[in-house]
Design an enzyme around this catalytic site. Structure first.
Site, PDB file in Angstrom:
ATOM      1  N   HIS A 198      -1.116  -1.335  -4.179  1.00 26.26           N
ATOM      2  CA  HIS A 198      -2.414  -1.068  -3.565  1.00 26.26           C
ATOM      3  C   HIS A 198      -2.567   0.443  -3.374  1.00 26.26           C
ATOM      4  CE1 HIS A 198      -5.890  -2.257  -1.119  1.00 26.26           C
ATOM      5  NE2 HIS A 198      -5.540  -1.296  -0.268  1.00 26.26           N
TER       6      HIS A 198
ATOM      7  N   ASP B  97      -6.418  -6.835   4.087  1.00 26.61           N
ATOM      8  CA  ASP B  97      -5.849  -5.483   4.136  1.00 26.61           C
ATOM      9  C   ASP B  97      -5.911  -4.928   5.548  1.00 26.61           C
ATOM     10  OD1 ASP B  97      -5.010  -2.917   3.628  1.00 26.61           O
ATOM     11  OD2 ASP B  97      -6.767  -2.343   2.438  1.00 26.61           O
ATOM     12  N   GLY B  98      -4.726  -4.623   6.088  1.00 25.13           N
ATOM     13  CA  GLY B  98      -4.645  -3.940   7.374  1.00 25.13           C
ATOM     14  C   GLY B  98      -3.864  -4.734   8.408  1.00 25.13           C
ATOM     15  N   GLY B  99      -2.739  -4.184   8.838  1.00 23.33           N
ATOM     16  CA  GLY B  99      -1.966  -4.823   9.903  1.00 23.33           C
ATOM     17  C   GLY B  99      -1.302  -6.128   9.505  1.00 23.33           C
TER      18      GLY B  99
ATOM     19  N   SER C 281       0.843  -1.198   0.000  1.00 26.32           N
ATOM     20  CA  SER C 281       0.000   0.000   0.000  1.00 26.32           C
ATOM     21  C   SER C 281       0.874   1.241   0.000  1.00 26.32           C
ATOM     22  CB  SER C 281      -0.899   0.019   1.239  1.00 26.32           C
ATOM     23  OG  SER C 281      -1.431   1.326   1.387  1.00 26.32           O
TER      24      SER C 281
ATOM     25  N   MET D  26     -12.230   3.862  -0.610  1.00 28.59           N
ATOM     26  CA  MET D  26     -12.936   4.028   0.675  1.00 28.59           C
ATOM     27  C   MET D  26     -13.695   5.337   0.584  1.00 28.59           C
ATOM     28  SD  MET D  26      -9.785   2.737   3.003  1.00 28.59           S
ATOM     29  CE  MET D  26      -8.645   2.966   1.638  1.00 28.59           C
TER      30      MET D  26
ATOM     31  N   MET E 229      -9.222   7.700   0.073  1.00 24.31           N
ATOM     32  CA  MET E 229     -10.087   8.008   1.231  1.00 24.31           C
ATOM     33  C   MET E 229     -10.717   9.383   1.066  1.00 24.31           C
ATOM     34  SD  MET E 229      -7.484   6.846   4.214  1.00 24.31           S
ATOM     35  CE  MET E 229      -6.754   5.203   4.244  1.00 24.31           C
TER      36      MET E 229
ATOM     37  N   GLY F  97       1.246  -2.220   4.041  1.00 24.21           N
ATOM     38  CA  GLY F  97       1.785  -0.873   3.905  1.00 24.21           C
ATOM     39  C   GLY F  97       3.016  -0.690   4.764  1.00 24.21           C
TER      40      GLY F  97
ATOM     41  N   MET G 102     -11.282  -6.512   5.138  1.00 21.80           N
ATOM     42  CA  MET G 102     -10.548  -5.544   5.956  1.00 21.80           C
ATOM     43  C   MET G 102     -10.224  -6.178   7.309  1.00 21.80           C
ATOM     44  SD  MET G 102     -10.006  -2.937   4.133  1.00 21.80           S
ATOM     45  CE  MET G 102      -9.140  -2.053   5.435  1.00 21.80           C
TER      46      MET G 102
ATOM     47  N   HIS H 105      -8.316   0.660  -4.064  1.00 25.21           N
ATOM     48  CA  HIS H 105      -9.236   0.437  -2.939  1.00 25.21           C
ATOM     49  C   HIS H 105      -9.946   1.749  -2.633  1.00 25.21           C
ATOM     50  CE1 HIS H 105      -9.551  -0.658   1.650  1.00 25.21           C
ATOM     51  NE2 HIS H 105     -10.735  -0.627   1.046  1.00 25.21           N
TER      52      HIS H 105
ATOM     53  N   ASP I  82      -4.836   3.374  -1.894  1.00 24.15           N
ATOM     54  CA  ASP I  82      -5.885   3.661  -0.915  1.00 24.15           C
ATOM     55  C   ASP I  82      -6.469   5.049  -1.127  1.00 24.15           C
ATOM     56  OD1 ASP I  82      -6.050   1.357   0.813  1.00 24.15           O
ATOM     57  OD2 ASP I  82      -4.018   1.837   1.475  1.00 24.15           O
TER      58      ASP I  82
ATOM     59  N   GLY J 162      -9.139   3.580   7.143  1.00 27.80           N
ATOM     60  CA  GLY J 162      -8.912   5.005   7.377  1.00 27.80           C
ATOM     61  C   GLY J 162      -7.456   5.350   7.649  1.00 27.80           C
ATOM     62  N   PHE J 163      -6.721   4.391   8.177  1.00 24.07           N
ATOM     63  CA  PHE J 163      -5.341   4.675   8.559  1.00 24.07           C
ATOM     64  C   PHE J 163      -4.457   3.454   8.357  1.00 24.07           C
ATOM     65  CE2 PHE J 163      -8.342   7.045  11.104  1.00 24.07           C
ATOM     66  CZ  PHE J 163      -7.911   8.357  10.922  1.00 24.07           C
ATOM     67  N   GLY J 164      -3.201   3.704   8.026  1.00 26.46           N
ATOM     68  CA  GLY J 164      -2.211   2.637   8.003  1.00 26.46           C
ATOM     69  C   GLY J 164      -1.683   2.415   9.418  1.00 26.46           C
ATOM     70  N   GLY J 165      -0.921   1.352   9.579  1.00 29.28           N
ATOM     71  CA  GLY J 165      -0.222   1.127  10.846  1.00 29.28           C
ATOM     72  C   GLY J 165      -1.074   0.664  12.013  1.00 29.28           C
TER      73      GLY J 165
HETATM   74  C1  DX5 Z   1      -6.451   1.151   5.634  1.00 27.35           C
HETATM   75  C2  DX5 Z   1      -5.952   0.915   4.239  1.00 27.35           C
HETATM   76  C3  DX5 Z   1      -4.836  -0.060   4.183  1.00 27.35           C
HETATM   77  C4  DX5 Z   1      -3.589   0.411   4.860  1.00 27.35           C
HETATM   78  C5  DX5 Z   1      -2.706  -0.765   5.163  1.00 27.35           C
HETATM   79  O1  DX5 Z   1      -7.551   1.960   5.601  1.00 27.35           O
HETATM   80  O2  DX5 Z   1      -6.995   0.432   3.422  1.00 27.35           O
HETATM   81  O3  DX5 Z   1      -4.565  -0.447   2.849  1.00 27.35           O
HETATM   82  O4  DX5 Z   1      -2.872   1.342   4.090  1.00 27.35           O
HETATM   83  O5  DX5 Z   1      -1.627  -0.309   5.898  1.00 27.35           O
HETATM   84  P1  DX5 Z   1      -0.911  -1.221   6.984  1.00 27.35           P
HETATM   85  O6  DX5 Z   1      -0.343  -2.408   6.263  1.00 27.35           O
HETATM   86  O7  DX5 Z   1       0.128  -0.303   7.537  1.00 27.35           O
HETATM   87  O8  DX5 Z   1      -1.948  -1.626   7.996  1.00 27.35           O
HETATM   88 ZN    ZN Z   2      -6.466  -0.538   1.458  1.00 31.30          ZN
END
Ligand code: DX5
Ligand code: ZN
Length: 214
Positions: free
Chosen positions: A32, A174-176, A7, A67, A36, A196, A136, A65, A34, A141-144
């Site tokens: 990927h 997707d996510g974490g 991502s 959102m 938003m 990401g 998901m 993706h 993202d 909404g956020f990475g990390g």
């Molecule tokens: C979250 C995004 C993810 C995010 C993944 O809303 O859709 O794609 O960027 O990031 P990590 O891998 O850091 O959780």
């Molecule tokens: Zn995503």
């Protein structure tokens, strides 16, 4: 072995082209993207112009993706020579079947995503029409953020339904997701792992990508 879709949300935005090219040069299956809108999710990322300007730096297909609420009027903006999938959220589409048809009419593959609180059963009537299901494993909404383990059960359910009904969609998470949980994710039956932070912030990106793919 799973496919990987880094991502770009976790890339260095001040030198985005260079950073994304570095990841592509290592060898990835998808990028990927993202998107938003500050409404469907409580954050704004970037728009299609940023994605389009990356076209000259990359050699991997885009996994977009969205959102965003009611994405229908914006879908066309995300079609470029590198766009392979456009994924929308089940929770954001009033007429999901129509939206999936619209994506297909633009000549790209259609994906549908579900939030952590949405069950797989909410997709029952759309699964036969989609090319990708994005589970998901964080609230978007956020990475990390931290991986929510119930995603593993959803992946397994989707795999079972696919086998039983003879459907063709790919399963993506997707996510974490990162080196520490990639094996469990692959074992549940996931085809594509979005990552990401675990890729862009890794000390050794080559190693991180290899370990996540398995
Ligand atoms: C979250 C995004 C993810 C995010 C993944 O809303 O859709 O794609 O960027 O990031 P990590 O891998 O850091 O959780
Ligand atoms: Zn995503």
């Amino acid at each position: 072995m799973a496919k990987i879709a880094p991502s770009i949300l976790a890339a260095d935005f001040a030198r985005l082209g260079e950073d994304v090219k570095n990841i592509c040069d290592i060898g990835v299956d998808y990028l990927h993207i993202d998107i938003m809108d500050g409404s469907f999710v409580p954050n704004i990322s970037f728009g299609s112009a940023v994605m389009k300007s990356l076209n000259e730096y990359i050699n991997a297909p885009y996994d977009v993706h969205l959102m965003i609420d009611n994405p229908d009027n914006l879908l066309e903006d995300f079609v470029t020579e590198n766009t392979e999938f456009i994924t929308v959220h089940q929770e954001a589409c009033r007429h999901l079947n129509r939206t999936v048809q619209h994506i297909h009419s633009l000549g790209v593959k259609a994906g549908v995503s579900i939030n952590p609180a949405t069950p797989v059963s909410a997709l029952e009537n759309i699964l036969e029409y989609v090319d990708l299901v994005l589970v998901m494993s964080v609230n978007p909404g956020f990475g990390g953020q931290k991986f929510i383990p119930s995603a593993l059960e959803k992946i397994a359910q989707l795999k079972e339904i696919r086998e039983k009904k003879g459907y063709n969609y790919l399963i993506e998470v997707d996510g974490g997701a990162g080196v520490g949980n990639a094996e469990a994710i692959r074992e549940a039956g996931c085809d594509i792992i979005v990552s990401g932070t675990a890729v862009f912030k890794a000390e050794d990106r080559v190693e991180a990508i290899a370990k996540i793919k398995g």
